[in-house]
Design a protein around this motif. Structure first.
Motif, short mmCIF file in Angstrom:
data_model
loop_
_atom_site.label_atom_id
_atom_site.label_comp_id
_atom_site.label_asym_id
_atom_site.label_seq_id
_atom_site.Cartn_x
_atom_site.Cartn_y
_atom_site.Cartn_z
N ALA A 1 0.82 -1.21 0.00
CA ALA A 1 0.00 0.00 0.00
C ALA A 1 0.85 1.27 0.00
CB ALA A 1 -0.93 0.00 1.21
N GLY A 2 2.18 1.12 -0.13
CA GLY A 2 3.05 2.28 -0.13
C GLY A 2 3.21 2.91 1.23
N ASP A 3 3.19 2.10 2.28
CA ASP A 3 3.25 2.60 3.66
C ASP A 3 4.43 1.97 4.39
OD1 ASP A 3 2.76 3.60 6.17
OD2 ASP A 3 0.93 2.42 6.52
N PRO A 4 5.66 2.41 4.11
CA PRO A 4 6.82 1.81 4.78
C PRO A 4 6.82 2.04 6.29
CG PRO A 4 7.47 3.75 3.52
CD PRO A 4 6.05 3.44 3.14
N ALA A 5 6.25 3.15 6.74
CA ALA A 5 6.18 3.39 8.19
C ALA A 5 5.25 2.36 8.84
CB ALA A 5 5.69 4.80 8.47
N GLY A 6 4.15 2.05 8.18
CA GLY A 6 3.25 1.03 8.69
C GLY A 6 3.92 -0.33 8.75
N TYR A 7 4.73 -0.63 7.73
CA TYR A 7 5.51 -1.87 7.72
C TYR A 7 6.40 -1.95 8.96
CZ TYR A 7 9.64 -4.70 6.56
OH TYR A 7 10.69 -5.59 6.61
N LEU A 8 7.15 -0.89 9.23
CA LEU A 8 8.05 -0.89 10.38
C LEU A 8 7.29 -0.98 11.69
CD1 LEU A 8 10.68 1.80 9.31
CD2 LEU A 8 11.05 -0.66 9.54
N ASN A 9 6.18 -0.29 11.79
CA ASN A 9 5.39 -0.33 13.02
C ASN A 9 4.86 -1.73 13.31
OD1 ASN A 9 5.74 2.40 13.55
ND2 ASN A 9 3.86 3.00 12.49
N LEU A 10 4.54 -2.47 12.26
CA LEU A 10 4.01 -3.82 12.44
C LEU A 10 5.12 -4.84 12.66
CD1 LEU A 10 1.25 -3.74 9.68
CD2 LEU A 10 0.85 -4.09 12.11
N LEU A 11 6.12 -4.84 11.78
CA LEU A 11 7.12 -5.92 11.81
C LEU A 11 8.24 -5.64 12.81
CD1 LEU A 11 7.20 -8.61 10.35
CD2 LEU A 11 8.86 -7.64 8.75
N GLY A 12 8.53 -4.36 13.05
CA GLY A 12 9.62 -4.02 13.97
C GLY A 12 9.52 -4.69 15.33
N PRO A 13 8.35 -4.67 16.00
CA PRO A 13 8.25 -5.29 17.32
C PRO A 13 8.40 -6.81 17.32
CG PRO A 13 6.52 -3.65 17.02
CD PRO A 13 7.15 -3.85 15.69
N THR A 14 8.32 -7.44 16.14
CA THR A 14 8.47 -8.91 16.11
C THR A 14 9.93 -9.34 16.13
OG1 THR A 14 8.56 -9.16 13.67
CG2 THR A 14 6.37 -9.04 14.71
N GLU A 15 10.85 -8.44 15.84
CA GLU A 15 12.25 -8.85 15.77
C GLU A 15 12.81 -9.25 17.14
OE1 GLU A 15 15.63 -6.34 14.03
OE2 GLU A 15 14.81 -7.43 12.29
N PRO A 16 12.50 -8.53 18.24
CA PRO A 16 12.94 -9.04 19.55
C PRO A 16 12.35 -10.42 19.86
CG PRO A 16 12.33 -6.73 19.71
CD PRO A 16 11.89 -7.18 18.35
N LEU A 17 11.12 -10.67 19.46
CA LEU A 17 10.53 -12.00 19.64
C LEU A 17 11.33 -13.04 18.88
CD1 LEU A 17 8.31 -14.08 20.34
CD2 LEU A 17 6.99 -13.17 18.40
N SER A 18 11.63 -12.75 17.62
CA SER A 18 12.39 -13.71 16.82
C SER A 18 13.79 -13.95 17.40
CB SER A 18 12.50 -13.21 15.37
OG SER A 18 13.12 -14.17 14.55
N ARG A 19 14.42 -12.89 17.89
CA ARG A 19 15.75 -13.06 18.49
C ARG A 19 15.69 -13.97 19.71
NH1 ARG A 19 20.08 -9.28 17.55
NH2 ARG A 19 19.73 -8.16 15.60
N GLN A 20 14.58 -13.92 20.44
CA GLN A 20 14.42 -14.82 21.59
C GLN A 20 14.20 -16.25 21.11
OE1 GLN A 20 14.92 -14.53 24.71
NE2 GLN A 20 13.88 -16.29 25.61
N VAL A 21 13.34 -16.42 20.13
CA VAL A 21 13.07 -17.76 19.59
C VAL A 21 14.35 -18.39 19.05
CG1 VAL A 21 11.88 -19.03 17.74
CG2 VAL A 21 10.64 -17.30 19.06
#
Length: 393
Positions: A299-319
């Motif tokens: 949808a041309g919303d890179p800020a929305g992408y970061l807001n959604l996926l950014g918080p999952t990276e600490p979860l993935s680092r734990q997994v």
């Protein structure tokens, strides 16, 4: 103190102390109405064992096919592709050769039924001997390659433990890949798996120095561009991935397998080396969030992408925390919390590979990143697991 309320989560520290955090509300992501456009994304899926099966380490895998294949339909429903019969599916960690072949055939059939895209691992691991020569390695690769092509799945040429043991120089890798790729009838994805995932693969592509090894990988790609759809890098080194990505021939995709740094790699910088596509075990753990983030890019919303996926990276680092090869436990744990399997069990008893405090951190981070698809169910199951282990929840 035990509570019947589902508005809070009990967390367990390494000291044995407990604490409470607010349970987040259910996410409101919408499934895509058409194919995802801005990135190619595959979730590397796990397998679910039969609850009453013999999951003794070393026993043949007893797979709950209904639950295992239903999970793949879940991934397709969110617009992602499935990467199957790879390390997330416990390849070389409980998934035996017979179960691997059946998984590939069944998964390819589900992909046809769902209109989804599936790629599957091609390896040499059906050969039981630990050491075989290069000719035997080529034959083993070809056998699995042809079976995969017959099923209609896209091949991912996985790093081979046999090749890591037998190749005495970079030329051994060049020869094996040259001959196997010559036999391919459909473009393949090459897989460079780092030692964090499998220590046996040290020195793959002829060197423990990643720049030297990447030169060999790129030589293989340059000689076979008509046979290679992409390369999946799983070194957990963003700089290494970007370096290789910038040198890929036109038309060859970089699929990130970096479960530590995928947000920036997938988001990319179109003015400086572009972006990576995705082939990630992490995306099996966070499928709806990953889909929503890529929909934001569409949808041309890179800020929305970061807001959604950014918080999952600490979860993935734990997994994927060290020892990283036990990350499959976290993927299966989240699948259970999210209602995709009836029990927290894994082939070979691998569900015991992580501690309760480790799993507690997964719960905390999943709650904070909208990765709990049905929070009340996740809380009920997590608290039940704590009580089963003598912890008040």
């Amino acid at each position: 103190m035990q509570s019947s309320a589902t508005d809070a989560l009990t967390l367990l520290e390494a000291s044995g102390a407990t604490s409470r955090v607010e349970l987040a509300g259910a996410p409101s992501f919408a499934k895509p109405t058409g194919p995802l456009q801005s990135r190619v994304a595959y979730a590397a899926a796990h397998v679910v064992p039969v609850v009453w099966g013999d999951n003794t380490p070393g026993s043949p895998a007893d797979i709950d096919w209904d639950a295992t294949l239903a999970f793949r339909r879940h991934v397709y429903s969110w617009g992602l592709g499935v990467a199957d019969a790879m390390d997330t599916a416990q390849r070389n960690m409980g998934l035996d050769a017979a179960a691997t072949r059946e998984l590939i055939a069944r998964s390819a059939q589900v992909a046809r039924e769902e209109g989804g895209s599936v790629v599957v691992g091609v390896n040499t691991d059906h050969v039981e001997e630990e050491w075989i020569n290069l000719d035997a390695i080529i034959d083993a690769y070809k056998e699995q390659l042809h079976f995969t092509e017959e099923q209609g799945a896209g091949p991912v040429l996985m790093a081979s433990r046999h090749l890591a043991r037998a190749a005495t120089s970079a030329e051994g890798y060049r020869r094996v890949y040259r001959e196997v790729l010559a036999a391919a009838t459909t473009p393949v994805v090459l897989h460079w798996l780092g030692t964090a995932f499998d220590p046996v693969l040290a020195g793959y592509f002829g060197s423990t120095d990643w720049p030297a090894a990447s030169d060999v990988l790129l030589e293989v790609i340059a000689e076979n561009t008509d046979k290679i759809a992409g390369v999946k890098m799983s070194l957990l080194d963003a700089a290494a991935e970007v370096s290789v990505r910038e040198r890929l021939p036109e038309g060859v995709r970089m699929f990130t397998g970096d479960d530590f740094n995928y947000v920036g790699l997938i988001g990319g910088d179109e003015s400086n080396g572009g972006h990576s596509d995705a082939l990630l075990g992490a995306f099996a753990a966070i499928t709806p969030v990953a889909s929503a983030a890529i929909q934001a890019l569409d949808a041309g919303d890179p800020a929305g992408y970061l807001n959604l996926l950014g918080p999952t990276e600490p979860l993935s680092r734990q997994v994927f925390a060290a020892p990283t090869f036990y990350y499959k436990t976290g993927v299966a744990f989240l699948s259970w919390l999210n209602g995709h399997q009836r029990a927290f069990q894994m082939v070979g008893g691998l569900h015991s590979a992580r501690s309760l405090p480790h799993l507690s951190q997964i719960v905390r981070l999943a709650n904070a990143s909208q990765a709990l698809e049905t929070p009340d169910l996740a809380a009920e199951r997590w608290h039940g697991l704590l009580r089963l282990n003598g912890v008040d929840a």
